[in-house]
Design a protein around this motif. Structure first.
Motif, PDB file in Angstrom:
ATOM      1  N   ILE A 161     -13.931 -27.790  76.862  1.00 46.16           N
ATOM      2  CA  ILE A 161     -13.755 -26.986  77.011  1.00 46.16           C
ATOM      3  C   ILE A 161     -14.548 -27.136  79.165  1.00 46.16           C
ATOM      4  CG2 ILE A 161     -14.353 -25.694  75.230  1.00 46.16           C
ATOM      5  CD1 ILE A 161     -16.833 -26.006  75.446  1.00 46.16           C
ATOM      6  N   ILE A 199     -11.977 -29.907  70.950  1.00 48.44           N
ATOM      7  CA  ILE A 199     -12.006 -28.972  71.817  1.00 48.44           C
ATOM      8  C   ILE A 199     -12.587 -29.628  73.143  1.00 48.44           C
ATOM      9  CG2 ILE A 199     -12.993 -27.154  72.332  1.00 48.44           C
ATOM     10  CD1 ILE A 199     -14.016 -27.147  69.448  1.00 48.44           C
ATOM     11  N   SER A 256      -9.861 -18.626  66.453  1.00 52.51           N
ATOM     12  CA  SER A 256     -10.706 -19.431  65.473  1.00 52.51           C
ATOM     13  C   SER A 256      -9.466 -19.219  63.860  1.00 52.51           C
ATOM     14  CB  SER A 256     -10.878 -17.261  65.306  1.00 52.51           C
ATOM     15  OG  SER A 256     -10.512 -16.514  64.508  1.00 52.51           O
ATOM     16  N   ASN A 264     -16.543 -25.348  63.808  1.00 54.35           N
ATOM     17  CA  ASN A 264     -15.511 -25.853  63.864  1.00 54.35           C
ATOM     18  C   ASN A 264     -15.585 -27.666  63.669  1.00 54.35           C
ATOM     19  OD1 ASN A 264     -13.854 -24.391  65.634  1.00 54.35           O
ATOM     20  ND2 ASN A 264     -15.583 -24.470  66.747  1.00 54.35           N
ATOM     21  N   ILE A 312     -14.623 -19.701  70.053  1.00 59.93           N
ATOM     22  CA  ILE A 312     -14.100 -20.843  69.418  1.00 59.93           C
ATOM     23  C   ILE A 312     -15.029 -21.158  68.396  1.00 59.93           C
ATOM     24  CG2 ILE A 312     -13.259 -23.454  69.562  1.00 59.93           C
ATOM     25  CD1 ILE A 312     -12.618 -23.097  72.304  1.00 59.93           C
ATOM     26  N   GLU A 313     -14.347 -20.820  67.388  1.00 56.24           N
ATOM     27  CA  GLU A 313     -14.527 -20.701  65.858  1.00 56.24           C
ATOM     28  C   GLU A 313     -14.244 -20.941  64.468  1.00 56.24           C
ATOM     29  OE1 GLU A 313     -17.108 -17.134  65.537  1.00 56.24           O
ATOM     30  OE2 GLU A 313     -15.318 -15.825  65.194  1.00 56.24           O
ATOM     31  N   THR A 315     -19.737 -22.238  70.955  1.00 62.21           N
ATOM     32  CA  THR A 315     -18.421 -22.779  69.180  1.00 62.21           C
ATOM     33  C   THR A 315     -19.449 -23.314  68.978  1.00 62.21           C
ATOM     34  OG1 THR A 315     -18.423 -24.897  70.736  1.00 62.21           O
ATOM     35  CG2 THR A 315     -17.036 -24.598  71.694  1.00 62.21           C
ATOM     36  N   ARG A 316     -18.379 -22.517  67.703  1.00 63.55           N
ATOM     37  CA  ARG A 316     -19.331 -22.778  65.939  1.00 63.55           C
ATOM     38  C   ARG A 316     -18.066 -23.243  64.770  1.00 63.55           C
ATOM     39  NH1 ARG A 316     -21.585 -16.301  66.825  1.00 63.55           N
ATOM     40  NH2 ARG A 316     -19.340 -15.544  66.270  1.00 63.55           N
TER      41      ARG A 316
END
Length: 208
Positions: A199, A197, A158, A208, A179-180, A205-206
């Motif tokens: 994955i 990213i 993060s 980004n 993942i942020e 995830t947020r």
């Protein structure tokens, strides 16, 4: 004689007290001024190897012109903070089979490797799928073949800046990771099957 405390009487000599975890050093000019810098060089391997270590903090360190920087294996709460790692030929930070270990408020940059697949940070753990809560936060990673390569559970990535990577900015496989609030610029600029990213697994995830 080497590493003998009683023989510590000339500039440039040192004594490492392994029991007390203390280094005695006789500076080359006989004294250390407040603006003096001290450096330590190696030709290959990791500068710091931590195995089975607990509650360790690396802080305000510069590591450069080496092959690898810091390895943490089976560690617990080993933290790298306020540190700059640069001009490497391979992995900067490797975290394996560890819990609550990671990077804070640091910079990793300028990694050049012959293979073109050198990674700034690798994090991996066992096959039991237990969340390890390792982390990379508030750090800058740039000018390297790959940013983060993670195969682990419960990792937190993060508030980082990732710039100018040839391959993935963040490559992550595993479960229950986050993942942020990361910023990406110029990542995956040479490899086509790659991304900012990349994955696989149950990843949140947020922003980004």
């Amino acid at each position: 004689y080497t590493n003998v405390f009683e023989e510590l009487d000339s500039p440039g000599e040192y004594f490492a007290d392994n029991n007390a975890k203390r280094l005695y050093f006789y500076p080359p000019n006989g004294k250390v001024d407040i603006d003096d810098e001290m450096s330590y060089g190696i030709s290959d391997g990791y500068v710091f190897n931590v195995t089975n270590g607990k509650n360790i903090v690396f802080s305000d360190i510069e590591i450069n012109n080496v092959q690898n920087a810091i390895s943490i294996n089976n560690g617990y709460q080993v933290v790298i903070q306020n540190t700059e790692i640069s001009d490497l030929t391979s992995t900067a930070v490797s975290i394996e089979n560890s819990k609550k270990c990671g990077l804070l408020n640091s910079a990793i940059h300028t990694i050049k490797s012959v293979s073109g697949r050198a990674k700034a940070i690798t994090i991996s753990d066992g096959a039991d799928l237990a969340a390890r809560h390792n982390f990379v936060q508030n750090s800058s990673i740039y000018d390297c073949p790959q940013g983060l390569s993670i195969n682990a559970t419960g990792t937190i990535i993060s508030h980082n800046l990732l710039q100018n990577t040839e391959y993935n900015g963040i490559g992550l496989s595993g479960q229950e990771s986050i993942i942020e609030y990361n910023e990406f610029s110029g990542v995956a600029n040479k490899i086509t099957d790659a991304g900012a990213i990349y994955i696989g697994g149950n990843i949140l995830t947020r922003c980004n």
